[in-house]
Design a protein around this motif. Structure first.
Motif, mmCIF file in Angstrom:
data_model
loop_
_atom_site.group_PDB
_atom_site.id
_atom_site.type_symbol
_atom_site.label_atom_id
_atom_site.label_comp_id
_atom_site.label_asym_id
_atom_site.label_seq_id
_atom_site.Cartn_x
_atom_site.Cartn_y
_atom_site.Cartn_z
ATOM 1 N N GLY A 1 0.803 -1.214 0.000
ATOM 2 C CA GLY A 1 0.000 0.000 0.000
ATOM 3 C C GLY A 1 0.835 1.263 0.000
ATOM 4 O O GLY A 1 0.327 2.350 0.287
ATOM 5 N N GLY A 2 2.138 1.122 -0.342
ATOM 6 C CA GLY A 2 3.027 2.275 -0.355
ATOM 7 C C GLY A 2 3.068 2.972 -1.701
ATOM 8 O O GLY A 2 2.416 2.562 -2.664
ATOM 9 N N LYS A 3 3.872 4.015 -1.782
ATOM 10 C CA LYS A 3 4.046 4.777 -3.017
ATOM 11 C C LYS A 3 5.350 4.364 -3.700
ATOM 12 O O LYS A 3 6.288 3.929 -3.049
ATOM 13 N N LEU A 4 5.364 4.532 -5.036
ATOM 14 C CA LEU A 4 6.549 4.195 -5.824
ATOM 15 C C LEU A 4 6.863 5.324 -6.782
ATOM 16 O O LEU A 4 6.009 5.734 -7.575
ATOM 17 N N ALA A 5 8.078 5.844 -6.712
ATOM 18 C CA ALA A 5 8.577 6.828 -7.669
ATOM 19 C C ALA A 5 9.653 6.152 -8.507
ATOM 20 O O ALA A 5 10.572 5.532 -7.963
ATOM 21 N N VAL A 6 9.542 6.247 -9.831
ATOM 22 C CA VAL A 6 10.512 5.627 -10.737
ATOM 23 C C VAL A 6 11.233 6.728 -11.499
ATOM 24 O O VAL A 6 10.606 7.558 -12.159
ATOM 25 N N SER A 7 12.550 6.737 -11.396
ATOM 26 C CA SER A 7 13.349 7.746 -12.080
ATOM 27 C C SER A 7 14.640 7.092 -12.574
ATOM 28 O O SER A 7 14.743 5.869 -12.633
ATOM 29 N N THR A 8 15.630 7.911 -12.938
ATOM 30 C CA THR A 8 16.938 7.410 -13.365
ATOM 31 C C THR A 8 18.024 8.262 -12.729
ATOM 32 O O THR A 8 17.783 9.410 -12.315
ATOM 33 N N LEU A 9 19.233 7.724 -12.688
ATOM 34 C CA LEU A 9 20.363 8.481 -12.148
ATOM 35 C C LEU A 9 20.612 9.732 -12.987
ATOM 36 O O LEU A 9 20.904 10.808 -12.455
ATOM 37 N N LYS A 10 20.483 9.597 -14.293
ATOM 38 C CA LYS A 10 20.723 10.738 -15.187
ATOM 39 C C LYS A 10 19.760 11.881 -14.895
ATOM 40 O O LYS A 10 20.159 13.056 -14.849
ATOM 41 N N LEU A 11 18.485 11.556 -14.686
ATOM 42 C CA LEU A 11 17.497 12.593 -14.377
ATOM 43 C C LEU A 11 17.820 13.290 -13.062
ATOM 44 O O LEU A 11 17.691 14.512 -12.947
ATOM 45 N N LEU A 12 18.258 12.513 -12.068
ATOM 46 C CA LEU A 12 18.618 13.109 -10.777
ATOM 47 C C LEU A 12 19.800 14.054 -10.936
ATOM 48 O O LEU A 12 19.810 15.163 -10.385
ATOM 49 N N GLU A 13 20.802 13.625 -11.687
ATOM 50 C CA GLU A 13 21.991 14.453 -11.879
ATOM 51 C C GLU A 13 21.669 15.721 -12.665
ATOM 52 O O GLU A 13 22.374 16.729 -12.551
ATOM 53 N N ASN A 14 20.609 15.664 -13.462
ATOM 54 C CA ASN A 14 20.168 16.838 -14.206
ATOM 55 C C ASN A 14 19.219 17.724 -13.396
ATOM 56 O O ASN A 14 18.666 18.691 -13.908
ATOM 57 N N GLY A 15 19.022 17.366 -12.127
ATOM 58 C CA GLY A 15 18.214 18.187 -11.242
ATOM 59 C C GLY A 15 16.730 17.904 -11.281
ATOM 60 O O GLY A 15 15.934 18.676 -10.720
ATOM 61 N N GLU A 16 16.329 16.800 -11.920
ATOM 62 C CA GLU A 16 14.906 16.476 -12.029
ATOM 63 C C GLU A 16 14.508 15.511 -10.911
ATOM 64 O O GLU A 16 14.780 14.321 -10.971
ATOM 65 N N LYS A 17 13.904 16.047 -9.859
ATOM 66 C CA LYS A 17 13.480 15.248 -8.708
ATOM 67 C C LYS A 17 11.980 15.407 -8.516
ATOM 68 O O LYS A 17 11.433 16.491 -8.689
ATOM 69 N N TYR A 18 11.319 14.331 -8.130
ATOM 70 C CA TYR A 18 9.885 14.407 -7.843
ATOM 71 C C TYR A 18 9.655 15.179 -6.546
ATOM 72 O O TYR A 18 10.530 15.233 -5.670
ATOM 73 N N ASP A 19 8.481 15.749 -6.443
ATOM 74 C CA ASP A 19 8.107 16.485 -5.235
ATOM 75 C C ASP A 19 7.606 15.490 -4.190
ATOM 76 O O ASP A 19 6.408 15.253 -4.042
ATOM 77 N N ILE A 20 8.560 14.884 -3.490
ATOM 78 C CA ILE A 20 8.232 13.918 -2.444
ATOM 79 C C ILE A 20 8.882 14.363 -1.151
ATOM 80 O O ILE A 20 9.747 15.243 -1.136
ATOM 81 N N GLU A 21 8.473 13.748 -0.052
ATOM 82 C CA GLU A 21 9.136 13.952 1.234
ATOM 83 C C GLU A 21 10.097 12.780 1.441
ATOM 84 O O GLU A 21 9.672 11.673 1.795
ATOM 85 N N PRO A 22 11.412 12.981 1.206
ATOM 86 C CA PRO A 22 12.370 11.865 1.285
ATOM 87 C C PRO A 22 12.343 11.103 2.606
ATOM 88 O O PRO A 22 12.607 9.897 2.631
ATOM 89 N N ALA A 23 12.000 11.778 3.693
ATOM 90 C CA ALA A 23 11.998 11.126 5.006
ATOM 91 C C ALA A 23 10.991 9.988 5.087
ATOM 92 O O ALA A 23 11.056 9.160 6.000
ATOM 93 N N GLU A 24 10.074 9.925 4.115
ATOM 94 C CA GLU A 24 9.066 8.869 4.105
ATOM 95 C C GLU A 24 9.409 7.748 3.123
ATOM 96 O O GLU A 24 8.625 6.812 2.970
ATOM 97 N N PHE A 25 10.582 7.838 2.483
ATOM 98 C CA PHE A 25 10.917 6.907 1.409
ATOM 99 C C PHE A 25 12.228 6.149 1.655
ATOM 100 O O PHE A 25 13.143 6.650 2.302
ATOM 101 N N PHE A 26 12.272 4.932 1.082
ATOM 102 C CA PHE A 26 13.510 4.179 0.916
ATOM 103 C C PHE A 26 14.021 4.467 -0.499
ATOM 104 O O PHE A 26 13.229 4.559 -1.444
ATOM 105 N N ILE A 27 15.327 4.581 -0.651
ATOM 106 C CA ILE A 27 15.939 4.644 -1.970
ATOM 107 C C ILE A 27 17.017 3.570 -2.027
ATOM 108 O O ILE A 27 17.688 3.309 -1.022
ATOM 109 N N SER A 28 17.151 2.898 -3.157
ATOM 110 C CA SER A 28 18.136 1.824 -3.307
ATOM 111 C C SER A 28 19.186 2.242 -4.333
ATOM 112 O O SER A 28 18.836 2.697 -5.428
ATOM 113 N N LEU A 29 20.451 2.062 -3.978
ATOM 114 C CA LEU A 29 21.552 2.454 -4.844
ATOM 115 C C LEU A 29 22.613 1.363 -4.894
ATOM 116 O O LEU A 29 22.703 0.534 -3.979
#
Length: 468
Positions: free
Chosen positions: A190-218
């Motif tokens: 029942g959680g949320k999922l944001a799908v992006s790419t490393l390239k998009l992040l490096e280009n400054g494109e981040k979703y409007d989320i509250e990171p404190a509520e999310f896991f990120i895997s690297l």
């Protein structure tokens, strides 16, 4: 207390039908597409054997909807890298001989691919989910999972972190176990999922989320790149947890992450176990712990000696795994012993139950009768901050049997190798020092950060044989 369920894909799909849970995508579109594909499959399912469906979609919504539909329809599902080259597709087609392909493979006519073997279909009562795994060998094969084995991993994760819902920010490939399991956790909990790419992040494109509520895997190479940008470092430090896996992390990377307050959770797992079976909680990491963490509830790790004897705490040996999330085999063959999976990895469990990986036995270098594990030497070299990347291998030698060889990417072109040698003098025993140093422009790493050691060794041997 976490409430646990293990329902089939359609039940979860119905539960999420009215949720806006796919960040950056139309969640309703995902549900409708999955339902449509499921109906197409079941309306034409007058077959005695399950369909073999190869999924090679680039678009996340299509890939995930295809996966849910095919799994729910009891098809045998093969997840594939849509960017594979022709030689890799030939491996896949020769092994699988798919009945149906979902994805844009117009540039390759798979029906004209030479077939040299007949692929059998495993006799199994439900859908088999084939997840690609090549490790560091470069040869494509598929670990056979079931919906139940993937869900066992999800449940173990929820129990370990004591979470009802898991929100995931995914920049890893969805066809790979590292990306797929992020979807599985969010979709089923029942959680949320944001799908992006490393390239998009490096280009400054981040979703409007509250990171404190999310896991990120690297993977380590991704983490290293994000830490090179101050704004992304600050953003990463706000996440609830940053799971780190895919390849061994070097000490400098861990220390840098700790200094920036990154809530890092180094993990140990693989495709065969449906991602991690051991994870270090962020609190322990920030306190200075550099292990792979404690064992998750759905798994058990047994350390054995060379003769199969079970070893005690702090005794180094081969890692054996028992887990509800364990693969049933490599397509198309089932494991004879489904209860326990013996790995090539060597490690130990300390007195507090933390798993420490020493290295991989097949990568072990025996030089002058001494055992050298590349991981330790690589970590020492990286910690000098004089190289961008490094891989330590053993090359044949008439005097020593093998010589420790460091293939490295220097941070500056005219690096003084003597300075690098001096920098590791107090970090390693003398027999572990590289006797040969080879500077290169880059190392052959895959999308998960793993080095193709076989290719690297063969290339190095070829290079030196040409000079003789």
């Amino acid at each position: 207390m976490v409430s646990i369920s293990m329902e089939n894909p359609l039940i979860y799909l119905e539960k999420r039908a009215n949720d806006n849970w796919l960040i950056g995508y139309d969640s309703r579109k995902f549900t409708l597409l999955a339902q449509q594909l499921y109906l197409e499959l079941t309306q034409n399912a007058n077959l005695k054997t399950p369909l073999k469906i190869l999924i090679a979609e680039r678009q996340p919504i299509k890939l995930l909807a295809s996966f849910i539909a095919a799994t729910a329809a009891n098809c045998h599902v093969f997840l594939c890298n849509p960017d594979s080259v022709k030689a890799e597709w030939e491996q896949v087609f020769n092994l699988v001989q798919p009945d149906l392909i979902w994805g844009d493979l117009a540039e390759i006519d798979y029906r004209k691919t030479p077939i040299t073997a007949t692929a059998s279909i495993p006799n199994y009562p439900s859908s088999l989910i084939m997840i690609p795994t090549g490790g560091s060998s470069g040869k494509i094969r598929f670990a056979m999972h079931t919906w139940e084995s993937l869900m066992a991993s999800v449940i173990g994760f929820q129990q370990y972190f004591n979470l009802e819902q898991v929100n995931s920010f995914c920049i890893l490939p969805l066809y790979h176990v590292s990306g797929l399991m992020q979807f599985m956790r969010s979709f089923s909990s029942g959680g949320k999922l944001a799908v992006s790419t490393l390239k998009l992040l490096e280009n400054g494109e981040k979703y409007d989320i509250e990171p404190a509520e999310f896991f990120i895997s690297l993977v380590p190479t991704q983490l290293q790149r994000l830490l090179q940008k101050p704004d992304l470092t600050t953003w990463l430090s706000r996440f609830q947890t940053t799971l780190l896996g895919g390849a061994p992390a070097w000490l400098e990377l861990l220390e840098t992450s700790r200094n920036y307050g990154i809530r890092l959770a180094p993990t140990y797992g693989m495709t065969e176990t449906a991602s991690q079976i051991a994870t270090l909680k962020p609190e322990a990491f920030l306190a200075g712990n550099n292990t792979s963490g404690q064992i998750l509830p759905h798994a058990k790790v047994i350390i054995k000696g060379e003769n199969g004897e079970i070893l005690g705490r702090n005794q180094t040996g081969f890692i054996n795994i028992k887990a509800d999330s364990l693969t049933v085999g490599y397509y198309p063959e089932f494991f004879a012993n489904k209860e326990e999976f013996q790995l090539d990895d060597v490690g130990y469990i300390d007195e507090n139950g933390y798993l420490k990986i020493v290295g991989r036995n097949s990568n072990k270098i025996i030089t002058g009768g001494e055992n050298v594990f590349p991981n330790e030497v690589e970590a020492a070299i990286i910690s000098t901050q004089m190289v961008e990347d490094v891989c330590v291998i053993g090359l044949p030698d008439s005097q020593w049997g093998e010589i420790v060889t460091a293939i490295y990417v220097p941070k500056i072109p005219d690096i003084n190798i003597d300075d690098l040698k001096i920098a590791i003098e107090d970090k390693l025993s003398k027999f572990k020092y590289p006797k040969k140093w080879i500077a290169v422009e880059n190392l052959p790493r895959n999308a998960q950060g793993k080095i193709n050691r076989k290719l690297l060794i063969e290339g190095t041997l070829l290079r030196f044989s040409a000079l003789l």
